[in-house]
Design a protein around this motif. Structure first.
Motif, PDB file in Angstrom:
ATOM      1  N   ASP A 497       0.882  -1.346   0.170  1.00 15.18           N
ATOM      2  CA  ASP A 497       0.151   0.064   0.272  1.00 15.18           C
ATOM      3  C   ASP A 497       0.842   1.220  -0.064  1.00 15.18           C
ATOM      4  O   ASP A 497       1.514   1.568   0.932  1.00 15.18           O
ATOM      5  CB  ASP A 497      -0.752   0.106   1.375  1.00 15.18           C
ATOM      6  N   GLU A 526      -2.591  10.773  -7.883  1.00 20.37           N
ATOM      7  CA  GLU A 526      -2.803   9.880  -8.956  1.00 20.37           C
ATOM      8  C   GLU A 526      -1.822   8.890  -9.329  1.00 20.37           C
ATOM      9  O   GLU A 526      -1.987   7.854  -9.884  1.00 20.37           O
ATOM     10  CB  GLU A 526      -3.356  10.722 -10.291  1.00 20.37           C
ATOM     11  N   GLU A 529      -1.577   6.349  -6.669  1.00 21.47           N
ATOM     12  CA  GLU A 529      -2.657   5.350  -6.756  1.00 21.47           C
ATOM     13  C   GLU A 529      -2.109   4.412  -8.068  1.00 21.47           C
ATOM     14  O   GLU A 529      -2.568   3.110  -7.752  1.00 21.47           O
ATOM     15  CB  GLU A 529      -3.851   5.989  -7.234  1.00 21.47           C
ATOM     16  N   SER A 532       0.361   2.089  -6.868  1.00 17.78           N
ATOM     17  CA  SER A 532       0.279   1.233  -5.581  1.00 17.78           C
ATOM     18  C   SER A 532      -0.450  -0.249  -6.034  1.00 17.78           C
ATOM     19  O   SER A 532      -1.488  -0.210  -6.429  1.00 17.78           O
ATOM     20  CB  SER A 532      -0.759   2.008  -4.552  1.00 17.78           C
ATOM     21  N   THR A 535      -4.184  -0.686  -5.166  1.00 17.73           N
ATOM     22  CA  THR A 535      -5.064  -0.198  -6.054  1.00 17.73           C
ATOM     23  C   THR A 535      -5.576  -1.497  -6.992  1.00 17.73           C
ATOM     24  O   THR A 535      -6.871  -1.223  -7.400  1.00 17.73           O
ATOM     25  CB  THR A 535      -4.501   0.970  -7.133  1.00 17.73           C
ATOM     26  N   TYR A 536      -5.091  -2.488  -7.305  1.00 15.90           N
ATOM     27  CA  TYR A 536      -5.370  -3.538  -8.217  1.00 15.90           C
ATOM     28  C   TYR A 536      -5.673  -4.760  -7.605  1.00 15.90           C
ATOM     29  O   TYR A 536      -5.716  -6.030  -8.142  1.00 15.90           O
ATOM     30  CB  TYR A 536      -4.102  -3.628  -9.240  1.00 15.90           C
TER      31      TYR A 536
END
Length: 611
Positions: A497, A526, A529, A532, A535-536
């Motif tokens: 993270d 952005e 994100e 990271s 995010t996925y």
């Protein structure tokens, strides 16, 4: 899901005759390149795992006597000899958290004492010890005060001579103690340092900054002052021709002497003890070699070393050179140009592994160099492990590594990729990952993966993505951004993270992240994100294994827990192993346990994997 905590299980002891080869490679005693005291060259300091934990050892070459200096549950590797050989300084943290104080003890033994009373615990930011036996320059890093540098003299309160919110570090102290070289990133680019030379009272003598006056950012590094009293020459590493090279900078006159070495790769250097020559280390395409450079004749003479990797080298007062050498197939050994083995640890010897093969693959940013090992005589398609190196400013080389060798022993091919961001392939290659952090590296990994499958080496149904630290980060990011490419993932001490990791990590790494991503999470949300793994996480299809140190200051545990909670919420197949150490472990039993758990995870989740 399996969730475990705590130290390694009590190991089941086996004899060398029954122990598997992969375990022998971890257990076999090994030693680092010995450091030696500038004014007492018979007194040396090295690191060894002889007791099962990596600790510091003193070695009196005159008598042959060796003794263990430190003895801590989680090991010790950071130590420095004073120039007179009287004292051994070592860094004392708590269970691998890298936050602590310098201690020292007499070379021949005795009680430890706090080396610099009056300095609060911090992260270390360099250390230089004076030849007078009572002076030291101590760099400290802490979140609330950035970087500070103190001049400390025995019996006196330490005096602050440098402070800045950005990262910095002590480079070197001149032989007569009158000059202090500092590497700093006051300009805000943690990947490219500038240099400042100070007097002991903090006054600036000279500055060198290649980050100014152009659009291309260039870095500098301190390689050391000339080992001669009153000599104001400083050996400096620079990137002015697109790769690391040495030059000599006279900080008193400002004169810069470019060595103009015609070597294609990255070049580092150190002084010969009399200051008449330089020991040159050249790293190119995953191998290294040594040279002697005469400053009087400006001539370069090769020092014969076997093909492979020299992990460290030093010139001795008699003109000989000692170096730590290994290859992917052959275990490390400390050799000398005199023809002898310098330091041969007793006990079991590490078994050899298989040689590495070079592969070049066309990628989106240029030719990518990958190193491949496969079981002797094996033909594809094979279950294949993509073992991704950390850093990111690091590279895999033709050097002995027990981890990849363990996979090979179990029937896997191993592919290691020197993606954009890796060192040893020029400045542009190293600097290419800015702003699209993680995603650029994975483009290169994907290109090599495509080659591995199309060439018949790798079985596309049995592909493991793994790595530690930055390699662990790329593993989790790859599982989410390339979910159909990988059969399973194994991430050790990863960034999971990125936003939480930024807020919890040590200050020097915050500076690096601001450089890589162009700002803080609040300034460029952005980019954080996009880079990271969290995010996925909902796109991850493969089983995931994660190991993490609960005291890790580099990839802190809270951000790993955030990622794990998201896996749990989805009911994703995953296992987590937490252990009581920092960014990795210096305990051999613990490291063996971790590898055994990784091998077992792959055997249970990879179709047709060997036990």
């Amino acid at each position: 899901m399996t969730d475990s905590n705590g130290p390694a299980d009590t190991p089941t002891r086996t004899t060398p005759e029954t122990m598997p080869a992969w375990e022998k490679r971890f257990r076999a005693p090994r030693v680092s390149l010995p450091d030696w005291a500038e004014d007492a060259p018979d007194r040396s300091l090295f690191v060894s795992n002889a007791t099962g934990t990596y600790e510091l050892y003193a070695w009196d070459r005159a008598t042959g006597a060796q003794r263990q200096v430190t003895d801590r549950p989680n090991g010790t590797t950071d130590g420095v000899l004073s120039p007179d050989g009287a004292w051994i300084w070592w860094f004392d943290d708590t269970d691998g958290d890298e936050f602590g104080v310098w201690r020292r003890q007499p070379f021949h033994g005795g009680p430890d004492e706090e080396a610099v009373p009056g300095l609060e615990p911090s992260y270390p930011a360099g250390l230089a010890i004076g030849r007078d036996g009572r002076t030291a320059v101590v760099g400290r890093s802490a979140d609330e005060e950035g970087t500070t540098i103190h001049l400390a003299r025995t019996g006196e309160e330490p005096v602050e001579i440098y402070r800045h919110p950005e990262s910095a570090g002590v480079g070197d102290l001149s032989r007569d103690g009158s000059l202090i070289a500092v590497e700093h990133t006051e300009h805000g680019d943690a990947m490219h340092s500038a240099l400042r030379v100070l007097r002991p009272d903090g006054r600036t003598v000279a500055e060198l900054d290649d980050t100014k006056g152009g659009t291309v950012e260039l870095g500098l590094e301190v390689l050391g002052f000339a080992p001669v009293d009153g000599d104001t020459r400083l050996l400096v590493g620079h990137q002015r021709r697109g790769r690391w090279e040495p030059m000599v900078w006279d900080v008193a006159t400002g004169e810069e002497t470019d060595l103009a070495l015609e070597l294609p790769g990255d070049v580092s250097a150190e002084w010969y003890p009399d200051g008449s020559a330089l020991l040159i280390a050249h790293s190119f395409e995953a191998r290294s070699e040594l040279f002697r450079y005469s400053l009087a004749t400006r001539s370069l003479e090769e020092i014969a070393t076997p093909p492979g990797t020299v992990s460290g080298a030093t010139a001795r007062p008699d003109g000989s050179v000692e170096y730590l050498w290994s290859s992917a197939a052959e275990p490390p050994v400390v050799r000398s140009t005199s023809g002898r083995v310098v330091l041969d640890p007793p006990g079991m010897k590490a078994p050899a592994s298989v040689p590495v093969e070079d592969v070049w693959v066309e990628g989106p940013g240029g030719r990518i160099h990958a190193l491949v090992q496969r079981p002797a005589g094996a033909t594809g398609p094979l279950p294949t492990v993509f073992d991704i190196h950390g850093g990111p400013t690091w590279h895999d080389s033709d050097a002995f590594a027990a981890g990849p060798a363990a996979w090979v022993d179990h029937g896997y091919a191993v592919v290691r990729v020197n993606y954009r961001g890796s060192t040893g392939y020029g400045r542009e290659w190293t600097d290419a990952l800015k702003h699209r952090v993680g995603l650029i590296e994975l483009e290169d990994v994907a290109a090599v993966r495509e080659w591995a499958v199309s060439s018949g080496l790798a079985d596309p149904r049995r592909l493991v993505l793994t790595g530690g630290s930055w390699g662990g980060y790329l593993t989790l990011l790859g599982l989410g951004t390339q979910p159909d490419a990988w059969t399973l993932g194994i991430a050790a001490v990863p960034v999971a993270d990125y936003v939480t990791a930024y807020h919890d990590e040590m200050e020097a790494l915050k500076s690096m992240d601001r450089t890589l991503l162009g700002g803080t999470p609040e300034e460029v949300p952005e980019r954080f994100e996009a880079s990271s793994p969290l995010t996925y996480v909902d796109q991850v299809k493969a089983p995931v294994y994660i190991s993490a140190g609960v005291n890790d200051p580099r990839c802190p545990i809270r951000q790993v827990e955030n990622y794990v909670k998201r896996l749990e919420a989805r009911g994703a197949v995953h296992e987590v192993y937490r252990y009581d150490a920092g960014h990795g472990s210096l305990v051999v039993d613990e490291r063996i346990k971790q590898v055994r758990l990784e091998l077992d995870f792959a055997a249970r989740h990879l179709p047709g994997a060997q036990d």
